[in-house]
Design a protein around this motif. Structure first.
Motif, PDB file in Angstrom:
ATOM      1  N   PRO A   1       0.818  -1.217   0.000  1.00  0.00           N
ATOM      2  CA  PRO A   1       0.000   0.000   0.000  1.00  0.00           C
ATOM      3  C   PRO A   1       0.856   1.274   0.000  1.00  0.00           C
ATOM      4  N   ILE A   2       0.400   2.268  -0.775  1.00  0.00           N
ATOM      5  CA  ILE A   2       1.103   3.549  -0.876  1.00  0.00           C
ATOM      6  C   ILE A   2       0.108   4.681  -0.664  1.00  0.00           C
ATOM      7  N   LEU A   3       0.531   5.686   0.099  1.00  0.00           N
ATOM      8  CA  LEU A   3      -0.304   6.861   0.345  1.00  0.00           C
ATOM      9  C   LEU A   3       0.240   8.034  -0.471  1.00  0.00           C
ATOM     10  N   ASP A   4      -0.631   8.662  -1.235  1.00  0.00           N
ATOM     11  CA  ASP A   4      -0.246   9.803  -2.064  1.00  0.00           C
ATOM     12  C   ASP A   4      -0.231  11.058  -1.189  1.00  0.00           C
ATOM     13  N   VAL A   5       0.958  11.459  -0.767  1.00  0.00           N
ATOM     14  CA  VAL A   5       1.086  12.593   0.147  1.00  0.00           C
ATOM     15  C   VAL A   5       0.710  13.903  -0.536  1.00  0.00           C
ATOM     16  N   ASP A   6       1.027  14.049  -1.805  1.00  0.00           N
ATOM     17  CA  ASP A   6       0.633  15.266  -2.526  1.00  0.00           C
ATOM     18  C   ASP A   6      -0.886  15.430  -2.513  1.00  0.00           C
ATOM     19  N   ALA A   7      -1.600  14.334  -2.769  1.00  0.00           N
ATOM     20  CA  ALA A   7      -3.061  14.381  -2.755  1.00  0.00           C
ATOM     21  C   ALA A   7      -3.578  14.650  -1.342  1.00  0.00           C
ATOM     22  N   PHE A   8      -2.901  14.120  -0.343  1.00  0.00           N
ATOM     23  CA  PHE A   8      -3.285  14.322   1.051  1.00  0.00           C
ATOM     24  C   PHE A   8      -3.182  15.806   1.413  1.00  0.00           C
ATOM     25  N   VAL A   9      -2.058  16.397   1.079  1.00  0.00           N
ATOM     26  CA  VAL A   9      -1.851  17.821   1.377  1.00  0.00           C
ATOM     27  C   VAL A   9      -2.863  18.678   0.624  1.00  0.00           C
TER      28      VAL A   9
END
Length: 374
Positions: free
Chosen positions: A142-150
C-alpha cells in the motif's frame, strides 16, 4: 399511557452506523495460537506481567484511582511535562477525546483508508464530514499519495486530521519529511493533527519530539501492543498543555481504573524488558517472512507487530490446515491488501510450527504438480 421514547441525536439514527453484535463475540479457545488482534504474544514478557500482577496489593481492587504518580512518571518517560499527557482507555480513548473536544456536526475530518475502524465510527457519531484518503495498491504494498493528502487538507480545511504511523492494517509509515508536510498543512488551516503511534516502539521513530514545534499536534499511544497490557485498556494522548488541558476538561471523573494505573506504574520501571520483547518479536517476524519468501510467497515487510503474506494458489489449502491451530486475519476486502493474510508477530519458537505446516502444504502441492506434469 405509553411514554414516548426520546429520540437520540439524528446522526445516531443512520443505518450505516452499526457495531458488531457484542453478544456473539467469539469465545477464544486456549488450543489456538492467537495471532489475530496484534497483541503481544511474547511468553517472556507475559511471565513478567504475571509476576508484577502477583505483587500488587489487594487494595487495588477496591480503591478509586489515584494517578498523580503515574502522570509524573509518564512525563519523565516521554520527556514531556506531566501537563502534556492525559491517560485514556487505550489509544482508542485518545482518539475519541479529540473528536468529542474538537469536532462539531458538519466539521471535516480527514483520515486514511484502510485504518483503525473507529475513525469511521467516530465520524458518524459526531456528525463529521469524512474525507477519506485511500491507500493505493502497488507491487511493494500500500502507498499513500502525500501530494493528494496535502491538497485535500488545503481544499477541505479539516478540523481534525487523523493518521496512524505505522498504519494499521497496512503496516506502512511515512518518511519524516512527508509527515511534516501533512502536519504543517494542517496547521495552515488551523486544524488539529493526530498522529496515532499505537505500535511504538515496534517502529521506533516518533513525532513526540516535534510537540514543541507544533502546538496543534497530538500523539496517541497504546500500552497494549509492545507493553503487553491490552487487557488493562490503558493508553495516553500527548500534546501541548493547551490541547491536553482541553481534553482533561471532558474526561470522566477517572480516566482509567486503579489496576491499570498500578500496573503501568510498575511496567514503566521495566522499559528495557519491553524493548527486549520487541526485539524477540521482530526476530520472529524476520524468521517468518524469510521462510515465506523462500517458499516463493509474496510478503509485505511493513512495520508494527504484524506481517502480511499472500498464499496465492495455496491459500485454500493453507487456511484449511491452519484452521485448528492458529487464529489470524485470512483476507482483506481493501484493494491495497487484496490477496494478503495478516499474522500478529510472535516469537521464532512459536512461529516455527506454523512455518512447518505452511511449508508442507506448499511443497506437497508442488510435488503433486510435478507428478501430474510427468
Amino acid at each position: 399511557m405509553v411514554a414516548r421514547l426520546a429520540s437520540p441525536r439524528h446522526f445516531l439514527m443512520s443505518p450505516e452506523l452499526t457495531r458488531p453484535d457484542w453478544l456473539k463475540m467469539r469465545q477464544r479457545n486456549s488450543k489456538f495460537l492467537w495471532l489475530d488482534k496484534n497483541e503481544n504474544t511474547d511468553p517472556t514478557l507475559r511471565r513478567l506481567i504475571d509476576q508484577l500482577v502477583g505483587e500488587l496489593d489487594s487494595s487495588v481492587y477496591s480503591i478509586y484511582p489515584d494517578n498523580g504518580v503515574l502522570y509524573r512518571k509518564l512525563g519523565e518517560h516521554l520527556n514531556v511535562l506531566p501537563e502534556q499527557v492525559i491517560l485514556t482507555p487505550g489509544s482508542d480513548g485518545a482518539i475519541r477525546s479529540l473528536f468529542e473536544a474538537y469536532v462539531a456536526p458538519e466539521d471535516v475530518v480527514i483520515h486514511v483508508q484502510p485504518t483503525f475502524a473507529m475513525y469511521t465510527v467516530y465520524c458518524q457519531i459526531y456528525g463529521a464530514k469524512p474525507v477519506v484518503m485511500d491507500y493505493q495498491p502497488s507491487t511493494i504494498g500500500p502507498i499513500l499519495d502525500v501530494d493528494a493528502f496535502v491538497c485535500a487538507i488545503k481544499t477541505h480545511q479539516p478540523k481534525l486530521v487523523c493518521l496512524a504511523n505505522p498504519g494499521s492494517p497496512t503496516g506502512t509509515v511515512l518518511p519524516a519529511n512527508e509527515l511534516r508536510r501533512i502536519i504543517e498543512a494542517t496547521a495552515d488551516v488551523s486544524g488539529i493533527m493526530l498522529v496515532d503511534e499505537a505500535y511504538y516502539p515496534f517502529y521506533s521513530k516518533t513525532v513526540v519530539g516535534w510537540l514543541s514545534e507544533y502546538k496543534h499536534l497530538v500523539v496517541a499511544r497504546s500500552f497494549a501492543k509492545a507493553w503487553g497490557l491490552a487487557g488493562f485498556r490503558v493508553g495516553c494522548a500527548i500534546g501541548s498543555s493547551d490541547v491536553i488541558g482541553i481534553l482533561h476538561k471532558i474526561r470522566p471523573m477517572y480516566e482509567v481504573n486503579t489496576l491499570a494505573i498500578c500496573m503501568l506504574e510498575k511496567m514503566l520501571d521495566y522499559y528495557d524488558e519491553v524493548l527486549q520483547s520487541v526485539k524477540r518479536l521482530e526476530k520472529g517476524k524476520q524468521y517468518f517472512l524469510d521462510a515465506m519468501e523462500q517458499l516463493g510467497l509474496q510478503t509485505l515487510r511493513g512495520y508494527g507487530n504484524f506481517l502480511h503474506v499472500a498464499f496465492g494458489v495455496y491459500a485454500h489449502a493453507v487456511h484449511t490446515v491452519l484452521a485448528d491451530k492458529v487464529l489470524y486475519r485470512l483476507e482483506f476486502n481493501d484493494p491495497c491488501l487484496k490477496g494478503f493474510s495478516r499474522f500478529t508477530t510472535t516469537t521464532e519458537e512459536l512461529f516455527k510450527p506454523i512455518v512447518d505446516v505452511i511449508s508442507k502444504v506448499v511443497n506437497t502441492v508442488n510435488a503433486k504438480e510435478v507428478l501430474t506434469d510427468a
